[in-house]
Design a protein around this motif. Sequence first.
Motif, PDB file in Angstrom:
ATOM      1  N   LEU A   1      22.771 -26.360  -5.264  1.00  0.00           N
ATOM      2  CA  LEU A   1      21.688 -26.950  -6.046  1.00  0.00           C
ATOM      3  C   LEU A   1      20.367 -26.661  -5.353  1.00  0.00           C
ATOM      4  CD1 LEU A   1      23.153 -30.537  -6.674  1.00  0.00           C
ATOM      5  CD2 LEU A   1      23.372 -28.530  -8.150  1.00  0.00           C
ATOM      6  N   THR A   2      19.309 -26.542  -6.121  1.00  0.00           N
ATOM      7  CA  THR A   2      17.965 -26.545  -5.561  1.00  0.00           C
ATOM      8  C   THR A   2      17.365 -27.913  -5.840  1.00  0.00           C
ATOM      9  OG1 THR A   2      17.717 -24.176  -5.924  1.00  0.00           O
ATOM     10  CG2 THR A   2      15.711 -25.432  -5.538  1.00  0.00           C
ATOM     11  N   LEU A   3      16.928 -28.581  -4.755  1.00  0.00           N
ATOM     12  CA  LEU A   3      16.482 -29.972  -4.839  1.00  0.00           C
ATOM     13  C   LEU A   3      15.141 -30.138  -4.136  1.00  0.00           C
ATOM     14  CD1 LEU A   3      19.870 -31.625  -3.775  1.00  0.00           C
ATOM     15  CD2 LEU A   3      18.989 -31.471  -6.109  1.00  0.00           C
ATOM     16  N   PRO A   4      14.301 -31.113  -4.575  1.00  0.00           N
ATOM     17  CA  PRO A   4      13.056 -31.393  -3.859  1.00  0.00           C
ATOM     18  C   PRO A   4      13.338 -31.984  -2.478  1.00  0.00           C
ATOM     19  CG  PRO A   4      13.021 -32.308  -6.084  1.00  0.00           C
ATOM     20  CD  PRO A   4      14.434 -31.912  -5.808  1.00  0.00           C
ATOM     21  N   LEU A   5      12.561 -31.554  -1.492  1.00  0.00           N
ATOM     22  CA  LEU A   5      12.638 -32.147  -0.159  1.00  0.00           C
ATOM     23  C   LEU A   5      11.828 -33.445  -0.127  1.00  0.00           C
ATOM     24  CD1 LEU A   5      12.186 -28.947   2.012  1.00  0.00           C
ATOM     25  CD2 LEU A   5      14.130 -30.509   2.187  1.00  0.00           C
ATOM     26  N   LYS A   6      12.338 -34.431   0.567  1.00  0.00           N
ATOM     27  CA  LYS A   6      11.601 -35.685   0.748  1.00  0.00           C
ATOM     28  C   LYS A   6      10.647 -35.616   1.930  1.00  0.00           C
ATOM     29  CE  LYS A   6      14.847 -38.921  -1.393  1.00  0.00           C
ATOM     30  NZ  LYS A   6      15.673 -40.150  -1.179  1.00  0.00           N
TER      31      LYS A   6
END
Length: 344
Positions: A170-175
């Motif tokens: 998955l490509t996910l936003p970094l926190k």
Amino acid sequence: MKRFDVLVVGAGPAGATCAYKLAKGGAKVLLVDTRQRVGHPVQCAEFVPVQLSHTFPEFFPPRTLAKRVKTMLHLTPWGETVSMRSEGFVLHRSLWDENIANLAQKQGAQLKTKTKLISLTDGGAILKDLKTGEVYEVRADFVVGADGARSFVARQTGDFTKRFLSTSQLTLPLKEPLDELLIYFRDYIPGGYGWVFPKGDVANVGVGLDPSFGLSAREALSRFLSELSELVDTNRVLSRTGGFIPAQGVLKPVRGRVLLVGDAGGFCHPITGAGIPNAVLTGAMAGEALLSGNPEEYEEEALDTLGAPLMRAKKKRERYMREWDRLEWRVPRTWIAFPEYYED
């Protein structure tokens, strides 16, 4: 009936590099791919070592580079974190692949997408236009199989890869900002590992495992995400992909007038899954050997350059990764960041 010096099947890094080298050397090249658009969908974690940019600087325009990294951190289940120098780039892989194919076309190679290889013939191949349904024949002195891990060209010409690792990503936003490549070894990712590779404000998060253990990559990824809630936003999936990694080792790469490059020839590390650099290198080697008029030189050069490390990794997988227990003992013997990998 159209006539070419070389038909290249598959427009990924291996095939596009081969077509680029051939066309630049004056050969008449047809490059075909079943996809509508080169580089789509992306099916890898997108990291390449910096050394590749020194050899092929034209392949690395700034717009194709998502993140420059210098370090890979390995997080073990027994609490140890091992750091390894790993300078390179996390790519915008779709743009990167497109750039190489465009360079090949600028040198004179013809590119046909949505085109499928139906069969090889004595002096060429039968192709199908997937947009129109038209089936037609082309003549070519040589055929380069660059059609990936489950290569149809390899199947048509002899031995082919039968053992794979499966991946899910998955490509996910970094926190929070991340500057290192992260590798995770876990008991629920058997025969493989999890990864978090930063791309600016987002990251590729995935797992690759040996499916013979009976666990699917998507199941393992779901469990992996539960560990990462403080690092990435698991509720905002930007893209999803998956694929197969050859885990059998190198095949015979020259088969008469057919040459296999990249994953099609098994030129992928059977443990780490690293394949992009080897794809580019073998594509270039094959192109140069064909231009010289001696395709057998490609087999000799490819095996001399890449055969030993890939064979070492294959033997380690066969010896140490048939089971996935005692990870504190097993992982150091099968991963390149640990001194035990080289001592054995």
